[in-house]
Design an enzyme around this catalytic site. Structure first.
Site, PDB file in Angstrom:
ATOM      1  N   ASN A   9       0.825  -1.208   0.000  1.00  0.00           N
ATOM      2  CA  ASN A   9       0.000   0.000   0.000  1.00  0.00           C
ATOM      3  C   ASN A   9       0.868   1.271   0.000  1.00  0.00           C
ATOM      4  O   ASN A   9       1.425   1.657   1.028  1.00  0.00           O
ATOM      5  CB  ASN A   9      -0.912  -0.038   1.237  1.00  0.00           C
ATOM      6  CG  ASN A   9      -1.936   1.070   1.237  1.00  0.00           C
ATOM      7  OD1 ASN A   9      -1.727   2.138   0.673  1.00  0.00           O
ATOM      8  ND2 ASN A   9      -3.057   0.830   1.900  1.00  0.00           N
ATOM      9  N   LYS A  12       0.327   4.067   2.634  1.00  0.00           N
ATOM     10  CA  LYS A  12       0.936   3.872   3.957  1.00  0.00           C
ATOM     11  C   LYS A  12       2.382   4.382   3.943  1.00  0.00           C
ATOM     12  O   LYS A  12       2.852   4.971   4.904  1.00  0.00           O
ATOM     13  CB  LYS A  12       0.937   2.393   4.334  1.00  0.00           C
ATOM     14  CG  LYS A  12      -0.413   1.817   4.705  1.00  0.00           C
ATOM     15  CD  LYS A  12      -0.180   0.375   5.184  1.00  0.00           C
ATOM     16  CE  LYS A  12      -1.450  -0.293   5.643  1.00  0.00           C
ATOM     17  NZ  LYS A  12      -1.179  -1.681   6.112  1.00  0.00           N
ATOM     18  N   GLU A  35      -1.571 -13.125   5.390  1.00  0.00           N
ATOM     19  CA  GLU A  35      -2.359 -12.430   6.419  1.00  0.00           C
ATOM     20  C   GLU A  35      -3.153 -13.483   7.173  1.00  0.00           C
ATOM     21  O   GLU A  35      -4.246 -13.862   6.766  1.00  0.00           O
ATOM     22  CB  GLU A  35      -3.256 -11.359   5.803  1.00  0.00           C
ATOM     23  CG  GLU A  35      -2.457 -10.161   5.341  1.00  0.00           C
ATOM     24  CD  GLU A  35      -3.111  -8.813   5.673  1.00  0.00           C
ATOM     25  OE1 GLU A  35      -4.209  -8.775   6.251  1.00  0.00           O
ATOM     26  OE2 GLU A  35      -2.479  -7.786   5.330  1.00  0.00           O
ATOM     27  N   ASP A  63      -0.323  -3.467  10.171  1.00  0.00           N
ATOM     28  CA  ASP A  63      -1.678  -3.938   9.925  1.00  0.00           C
ATOM     29  C   ASP A  63      -2.644  -2.967  10.582  1.00  0.00           C
ATOM     30  O   ASP A  63      -2.458  -2.581  11.736  1.00  0.00           O
ATOM     31  CB  ASP A  63      -1.875  -5.359  10.463  1.00  0.00           C
ATOM     32  CG  ASP A  63      -3.075  -6.035   9.820  1.00  0.00           C
ATOM     33  OD1 ASP A  63      -3.269  -5.842   8.602  1.00  0.00           O
ATOM     34  OD2 ASP A  63      -3.834  -6.721  10.513  1.00  0.00           O
ATOM     35  N   PHE A 138      -7.074   7.539   1.377  1.00  0.00           N
ATOM     36  CA  PHE A 138      -7.417   6.241   0.797  1.00  0.00           C
ATOM     37  C   PHE A 138      -8.390   5.516   1.723  1.00  0.00           C
ATOM     38  O   PHE A 138      -8.697   5.998   2.823  1.00  0.00           O
ATOM     39  CB  PHE A 138      -6.155   5.401   0.577  1.00  0.00           C
ATOM     40  CG  PHE A 138      -5.469   4.951   1.846  1.00  0.00           C
ATOM     41  CD1 PHE A 138      -4.685   5.821   2.583  1.00  0.00           C
ATOM     42  CD2 PHE A 138      -5.620   3.646   2.318  1.00  0.00           C
ATOM     43  CE1 PHE A 138      -4.058   5.411   3.757  1.00  0.00           C
ATOM     44  CE2 PHE A 138      -4.983   3.221   3.481  1.00  0.00           C
ATOM     45  CZ  PHE A 138      -4.205   4.106   4.199  1.00  0.00           C
ATOM     46  N   TYR A 140     -11.001   4.102   4.019  1.00  0.00           N
ATOM     47  CA  TYR A 140     -12.162   4.651   4.728  1.00  0.00           C
ATOM     48  C   TYR A 140     -12.030   6.145   5.040  1.00  0.00           C
ATOM     49  O   TYR A 140     -12.887   6.703   5.722  1.00  0.00           O
ATOM     50  CB  TYR A 140     -12.384   3.867   6.028  1.00  0.00           C
ATOM     51  CG  TYR A 140     -12.667   2.393   5.807  1.00  0.00           C
ATOM     52  CD1 TYR A 140     -13.932   1.955   5.432  1.00  0.00           C
ATOM     53  CD2 TYR A 140     -11.662   1.430   5.959  1.00  0.00           C
ATOM     54  CE1 TYR A 140     -14.204   0.609   5.219  1.00  0.00           C
ATOM     55  CE2 TYR A 140     -11.916   0.078   5.746  1.00  0.00           C
ATOM     56  CZ  TYR A 140     -13.187  -0.327   5.380  1.00  0.00           C
ATOM     57  OH  TYR A 140     -13.450  -1.660   5.162  1.00  0.00           O
ATOM     58  N   ASP A 141     -10.984   6.784   4.579  1.00  0.00           N
ATOM     59  CA  ASP A 141     -10.763   8.210   4.887  1.00  0.00           C
ATOM     60  C   ASP A 141     -11.968   9.116   4.568  1.00  0.00           C
ATOM     61  O   ASP A 141     -12.252  10.034   5.337  1.00  0.00           O
ATOM     62  CB  ASP A 141      -9.515   8.743   4.159  1.00  0.00           C
ATOM     63  CG  ASP A 141      -8.219   8.307   4.841  1.00  0.00           C
ATOM     64  OD1 ASP A 141      -8.288   7.829   5.990  1.00  0.00           O
ATOM     65  OD2 ASP A 141      -7.148   8.453   4.230  1.00  0.00           O
ATOM     66  N   HIS A 166      -4.046   7.300  13.650  1.00  0.00           N
ATOM     67  CA  HIS A 166      -3.615   6.047  14.273  1.00  0.00           C
ATOM     68  C   HIS A 166      -2.181   5.720  13.844  1.00  0.00           C
ATOM     69  O   HIS A 166      -1.354   5.309  14.643  1.00  0.00           O
ATOM     70  CB  HIS A 166      -4.577   4.919  13.862  1.00  0.00           C
ATOM     71  CG  HIS A 166      -4.855   4.846  12.384  1.00  0.00           C
ATOM     72  ND1 HIS A 166      -5.164   5.959  11.636  1.00  0.00           N
ATOM     73  CD2 HIS A 166      -4.823   3.811  11.507  1.00  0.00           C
ATOM     74  CE1 HIS A 166      -5.333   5.597  10.374  1.00  0.00           C
ATOM     75  NE2 HIS A 166      -5.121   4.308  10.262  1.00  0.00           N
ATOM     76  N   ARG A 167      -1.904   5.946  12.554  1.00  0.00           N
ATOM     77  CA  ARG A 167      -0.566   5.656  12.016  1.00  0.00           C
ATOM     78  C   ARG A 167       0.471   6.577  12.647  1.00  0.00           C
ATOM     79  O   ARG A 167       1.571   6.160  12.987  1.00  0.00           O
ATOM     80  CB  ARG A 167      -0.616   5.816  10.491  1.00  0.00           C
ATOM     81  CG  ARG A 167       0.559   5.245   9.746  1.00  0.00           C
ATOM     82  CD  ARG A 167       0.230   4.935   8.301  1.00  0.00           C
ATOM     83  NE  ARG A 167      -0.673   3.803   8.179  1.00  0.00           N
ATOM     84  CZ  ARG A 167      -1.952   3.899   7.778  1.00  0.00           C
ATOM     85  NH1 ARG A 167      -2.453   5.057   7.403  1.00  0.00           N
ATOM     86  NH2 ARG A 167      -2.719   2.826   7.754  1.00  0.00           N
TER      87      ARG A 167
HETATM   88  P1  ITT Z   1      -0.554  -3.987   3.417  1.00  0.00           P
HETATM   89  O1  ITT Z   1       0.050  -4.433   2.131  1.00  0.00           O
HETATM   90  O2  ITT Z   1       0.362  -3.143   4.235  1.00  0.00           O
HETATM   91  O3  ITT Z   1      -1.219  -5.091   4.208  1.00  0.00           O
HETATM   92  P2  ITT Z   1      -3.289  -3.071   3.024  1.00  0.00           P
HETATM   93  O4  ITT Z   1      -3.857  -1.988   2.172  1.00  0.00           O
HETATM   94  O5  ITT Z   1      -3.685  -4.487   2.727  1.00  0.00           O
HETATM   95  O6  ITT Z   1      -1.713  -2.937   2.975  1.00  0.00           O
HETATM   96  P3  ITT Z   1      -4.273  -3.303   5.816  1.00  0.00           P
HETATM   97  O7  ITT Z   1      -4.618  -4.731   5.639  1.00  0.00           O
HETATM   98  O8  ITT Z   1      -3.440  -2.897   6.983  1.00  0.00           O
HETATM   99  O9  ITT Z   1      -3.587  -2.677   4.510  1.00  0.00           O
HETATM  100  O10 ITT Z   1      -5.562  -2.349   5.905  1.00  0.00           O
HETATM  101  C1  ITT Z   1      -6.867  -2.803   5.894  1.00  0.00           C
HETATM  102  C2  ITT Z   1      -7.746  -1.843   5.166  1.00  0.00           C
HETATM  103  O11 ITT Z   1      -8.080  -0.777   6.073  1.00  0.00           O
HETATM  104  C3  ITT Z   1      -7.115  -1.172   3.945  1.00  0.00           C
HETATM  105  O12 ITT Z   1      -7.418  -1.881   2.779  1.00  0.00           O
HETATM  106  C4  ITT Z   1      -7.741   0.213   3.935  1.00  0.00           C
HETATM  107  O13 ITT Z   1      -8.870   0.182   3.109  1.00  0.00           O
HETATM  108  C5  ITT Z   1      -8.136   0.439   5.398  1.00  0.00           C
HETATM  109  N1  ITT Z   1      -7.235   1.404   6.022  1.00  0.00           N
HETATM  110  C6  ITT Z   1      -6.078   1.157   6.690  1.00  0.00           C
HETATM  111  N2  ITT Z   1      -5.524   2.303   7.116  1.00  0.00           N
HETATM  112  C7  ITT Z   1      -6.316   3.287   6.694  1.00  0.00           C
HETATM  113  C8  ITT Z   1      -6.274   4.686   6.780  1.00  0.00           C
HETATM  114  O14 ITT Z   1      -5.271   5.323   7.369  1.00  0.00           O
HETATM  115  N3  ITT Z   1      -7.256   5.395   6.228  1.00  0.00           N
HETATM  116  C9  ITT Z   1      -8.282   4.786   5.596  1.00  0.00           C
HETATM  117  N4  ITT Z   1      -8.413   3.482   5.443  1.00  0.00           N
HETATM  118  C10 ITT Z   1      -7.419   2.722   5.994  1.00  0.00           C
END
Ligand code: ITT
Length: 183
Positions: A9, A12, A35, A63, A138, A140-141, A166-167
Protein backbone atom coordinates in the site's frame (compact mmCIF):
# COMPACT_ATOMS: atom_id res chain seq x y z
CA UNK A 1 18.69 5.77 8.97
CA UNK A 2 16.85 3.49 6.58
CA UNK A 3 13.55 1.79 7.39
CA UNK A 4 12.39 -1.12 5.24
CA UNK A 5 8.59 -1.14 5.14
CA UNK A 6 6.99 -4.30 3.71
CA UNK A 7 3.63 -3.25 2.31
CA UNK A 8 1.72 -3.26 -0.94
CA UNK A 9 0.00 0.00 0.00
CA UNK A 10 1.82 3.09 -1.30
CA UNK A 11 -0.43 5.39 0.75
CA UNK A 12 0.94 3.87 3.96
CA UNK A 13 4.48 4.54 2.72
CA UNK A 14 3.59 8.14 1.89
CA UNK A 15 2.17 8.70 5.37
CA UNK A 16 5.13 6.96 7.06
CA UNK A 17 7.49 9.33 5.20
CA UNK A 18 5.55 12.40 6.36
CA UNK A 19 5.44 11.15 9.97
CA UNK A 20 9.04 9.98 10.27
CA UNK A 21 10.49 13.07 8.60
CA UNK A 22 14.02 13.67 7.32
CA UNK A 23 15.86 11.70 9.98
CA UNK A 24 14.62 8.43 8.49
CA UNK A 25 14.52 7.15 4.95
CA UNK A 26 11.56 4.86 4.27
CA UNK A 27 11.94 2.24 1.56
CA UNK A 28 8.99 0.17 0.40
CA UNK A 29 9.66 -3.57 0.15
CA UNK A 30 7.21 -5.60 -1.87
CA UNK A 31 7.44 -8.93 -0.09
CA UNK A 32 3.97 -10.27 0.55
CA UNK A 33 3.27 -12.11 3.77
CA UNK A 34 0.36 -14.41 4.61
CA UNK A 35 -2.36 -12.43 6.42
CA UNK A 36 -3.25 -14.99 9.05
CA UNK A 37 -6.73 -14.88 10.56
CA UNK A 38 -6.35 -13.15 13.91
CA UNK A 39 -6.02 -9.80 15.67
CA UNK A 40 -4.10 -6.90 14.12
CA UNK A 41 -1.34 -7.66 16.64
CA UNK A 42 -1.13 -11.32 15.57
CA UNK A 43 -1.08 -10.39 11.88
CA UNK A 44 1.66 -7.77 12.42
CA UNK A 45 3.78 -10.09 14.54
CA UNK A 46 3.53 -12.98 12.09
CA UNK A 47 4.12 -10.70 9.09
CA UNK A 48 7.18 -8.97 10.56
CA UNK A 49 8.80 -12.30 11.44
CA UNK A 50 7.96 -13.77 8.03
CA UNK A 51 9.42 -10.85 6.06
CA UNK A 52 12.50 -10.63 8.29
CA UNK A 53 13.26 -14.30 7.61
CA UNK A 54 13.16 -13.58 3.86
CA UNK A 55 14.95 -10.24 3.86
CA UNK A 56 17.41 -10.86 6.72
CA UNK A 57 17.34 -7.12 7.48
CA UNK A 58 15.36 -5.23 10.15
CA UNK A 59 11.92 -4.60 8.70
CA UNK A 60 8.46 -3.29 9.59
CA UNK A 61 4.99 -4.28 8.48
CA UNK A 62 1.78 -2.50 9.48
CA UNK A 63 -1.68 -3.94 9.92
CA UNK A 64 -4.57 -1.57 10.39
CA UNK A 65 -8.32 -1.68 10.75
CA UNK A 66 -11.48 0.38 11.00
CA UNK A 67 -13.78 -0.47 13.93
CA UNK A 68 -17.41 0.73 14.08
CA UNK A 69 -19.04 0.57 17.52
CA UNK A 70 -22.64 0.12 16.35
CA UNK A 71 -21.46 -2.82 14.19
CA UNK A 72 -19.71 -4.43 17.18
CA UNK A 73 -16.27 -3.59 15.81
CA UNK A 74 -16.95 -4.62 12.19
CA UNK A 75 -15.15 -4.39 9.75
CA UNK A 76 -12.13 -4.53 12.15
CA UNK A 77 -9.76 -7.27 11.09
CA UNK A 78 -11.81 -7.70 7.90
CA UNK A 79 -11.26 -4.08 6.84
CA UNK A 80 -9.42 -4.85 3.64
CA UNK A 81 -11.95 -7.39 2.38
CA UNK A 82 -14.92 -5.22 3.36
CA UNK A 83 -13.42 -2.15 1.70
CA UNK A 84 -12.89 -4.11 -1.51
CA UNK A 85 -16.40 -5.60 -1.46
CA UNK A 86 -19.13 -3.38 0.04
CA UNK A 87 -16.83 -0.35 0.34
CA UNK A 88 -17.63 2.96 2.02
CA UNK A 89 -21.12 3.03 0.54
CA UNK A 90 -21.82 -0.36 2.10
CA UNK A 91 -20.70 0.83 5.55
CA UNK A 92 -22.87 3.95 5.23
CA UNK A 93 -25.82 1.77 4.23
CA UNK A 94 -25.32 -0.45 7.30
CA UNK A 95 -25.41 2.71 9.44
CA UNK A 96 -28.49 4.23 7.85
CA UNK A 97 -30.74 5.57 10.64
CA UNK A 98 -28.12 4.65 13.26
CA UNK A 99 -27.46 7.53 15.70
CA UNK A 100 -24.38 6.11 17.44
CA UNK A 101 -21.72 6.62 14.77
CA UNK A 102 -18.64 6.16 16.96
CA UNK A 103 -15.68 4.47 15.28
CA UNK A 104 -11.92 4.23 15.49
CA UNK A 105 -8.90 3.37 13.40
CA UNK A 106 -6.14 1.23 14.85
CA UNK A 107 -2.66 0.65 13.50
CA UNK A 108 -0.19 -1.99 14.65
CA UNK A 109 3.40 -1.78 13.44
CA UNK A 110 5.41 -4.98 13.70
CA UNK A 111 9.17 -4.51 13.73
CA UNK A 112 11.50 -7.50 13.49
CA UNK A 113 15.27 -7.75 13.78
CA UNK A 114 17.68 -10.39 15.06
CA UNK A 115 16.29 -9.93 18.60
CA UNK A 116 12.70 -10.70 17.62
CA UNK A 117 9.47 -8.75 17.15
CA UNK A 118 8.27 -5.53 18.78
CA UNK A 119 4.81 -4.04 18.29
CA UNK A 120 3.82 -0.34 18.28
CA UNK A 121 0.13 0.52 18.49
CA UNK A 122 -1.83 3.68 17.66
CA UNK A 123 -5.56 4.45 17.75
CA UNK A 124 -7.67 7.45 16.75
CA UNK A 125 -11.27 7.93 17.87
CA UNK A 126 -13.97 9.59 15.82
CA UNK A 127 -17.22 8.92 14.03
CA UNK A 128 -18.59 7.76 10.71
CA UNK A 129 -19.88 10.61 8.52
CA UNK A 130 -23.35 10.61 6.96
CA UNK A 131 -21.96 10.68 3.43
CA UNK A 132 -18.58 10.31 1.71
CA UNK A 133 -16.66 13.57 1.75
CA UNK A 134 -13.24 14.62 0.46
CA UNK A 135 -10.89 13.40 -2.20
CA UNK A 136 -7.53 12.88 -0.46
CA UNK A 137 -6.26 9.81 1.32
CA UNK A 138 -7.42 6.24 0.80
CA UNK A 139 -9.68 3.50 2.10
CA UNK A 140 -12.16 4.65 4.73
CA UNK A 141 -10.76 8.21 4.89
CA UNK A 142 -13.83 9.78 3.15
CA UNK A 143 -16.20 8.47 5.86
CA UNK A 144 -14.14 9.02 9.04
CA UNK A 145 -14.34 12.24 11.06
CA UNK A 146 -11.72 12.33 13.84
CA UNK A 147 -12.84 13.51 17.28
CA UNK A 148 -12.65 17.30 17.68
CA UNK A 149 -12.96 17.94 13.93
CA UNK A 150 -15.85 18.37 11.53
CA UNK A 151 -14.01 17.24 8.43
CA UNK A 152 -13.26 13.70 7.25
CA UNK A 153 -9.66 12.49 6.91
CA UNK A 154 -10.14 12.76 3.13
CA UNK A 155 -11.12 16.44 3.50
CA UNK A 156 -8.34 17.20 5.99
CA UNK A 157 -5.72 15.84 3.61
CA UNK A 158 -2.72 13.66 4.23
CA UNK A 159 -0.58 16.30 6.01
CA UNK A 160 -3.27 17.14 8.59
CA UNK A 161 -4.30 13.50 8.93
CA UNK A 162 -0.70 12.59 9.64
CA UNK A 163 -0.62 14.87 12.70
CA UNK A 164 -3.37 12.95 14.49
CA UNK A 165 -3.90 9.57 12.87
CA UNK A 166 -3.61 6.05 14.27
CA UNK A 167 -0.57 5.66 12.02
CA UNK A 168 1.00 8.82 13.44
CA UNK A 169 0.61 7.52 17.00
CA UNK A 170 2.05 4.10 16.17
CA UNK A 171 4.99 5.54 14.19
CA UNK A 172 5.76 8.08 16.95
CA UNK A 173 6.20 5.16 19.37
CA UNK A 174 8.36 3.35 16.82
CA UNK A 175 10.45 6.50 16.35
CA UNK A 176 11.07 6.73 20.11
CA UNK A 177 12.16 3.10 20.14
CA UNK A 178 14.60 3.72 17.26
CA UNK A 179 16.11 6.75 19.03
CA UNK A 180 16.52 4.72 22.22
CA UNK A 181 18.08 1.85 20.26
CA UNK A 182 20.57 4.20 18.59
CA UNK A 183 21.70 5.81 21.87
P1 ITT B 1 -0.55 -3.99 3.42
O1 ITT B 1 0.05 -4.43 2.13
O2 ITT B 1 0.36 -3.14 4.23
O3 ITT B 1 -1.22 -5.09 4.21
P2 ITT B 1 -3.29 -3.07 3.02
O4 ITT B 1 -3.86 -1.99 2.17
O5 ITT B 1 -3.68 -4.49 2.73
O6 ITT B 1 -1.71 -2.94 2.97
P3 ITT B 1 -4.27 -3.30 5.82
O7 ITT B 1 -4.62 -4.73 5.64
O8 ITT B 1 -3.44 -2.90 6.98
O9 ITT B 1 -3.59 -2.68 4.51
O10 ITT B 1 -5.56 -2.35 5.91
C1 ITT B 1 -6.87 -2.80 5.89
C2 ITT B 1 -7.75 -1.84 5.17
O11 ITT B 1 -8.08 -0.78 6.07
C3 ITT B 1 -7.11 -1.17 3.95
O12 ITT B 1 -7.42 -1.88 2.78
C4 ITT B 1 -7.74 0.21 3.94
O13 ITT B 1 -8.87 0.18 3.11
C5 ITT B 1 -8.14 0.44 5.40
N1 ITT B 1 -7.23 1.40 6.02
C6 ITT B 1 -6.08 1.16 6.69
N2 ITT B 1 -5.52 2.30 7.12
C7 ITT B 1 -6.32 3.29 6.69
C8 ITT B 1 -6.27 4.69 6.78
O14 ITT B 1 -5.27 5.32 7.37
N3 ITT B 1 -7.26 5.40 6.23
C9 ITT B 1 -8.28 4.79 5.60
N4 ITT B 1 -8.41 3.48 5.44
C10 ITT B 1 -7.42 2.72 5.99
Amino acid sequence: MKIYFATGNINKVKEAKIILGDEFEVEQIKIEYPEIQGSLEEVAEFGARYVYEKLKKPVIVEDSGFFVKALKGFPGTYSKFVYETIGNKGILKLLEDVDDREAYFKSVIGYCDEFGVKLFIGKVDGKVSIEERGTEGFGYDPIFIPKGYNKTFAELGVEEKSKISHRKKAFEKFKEFLKFKKS
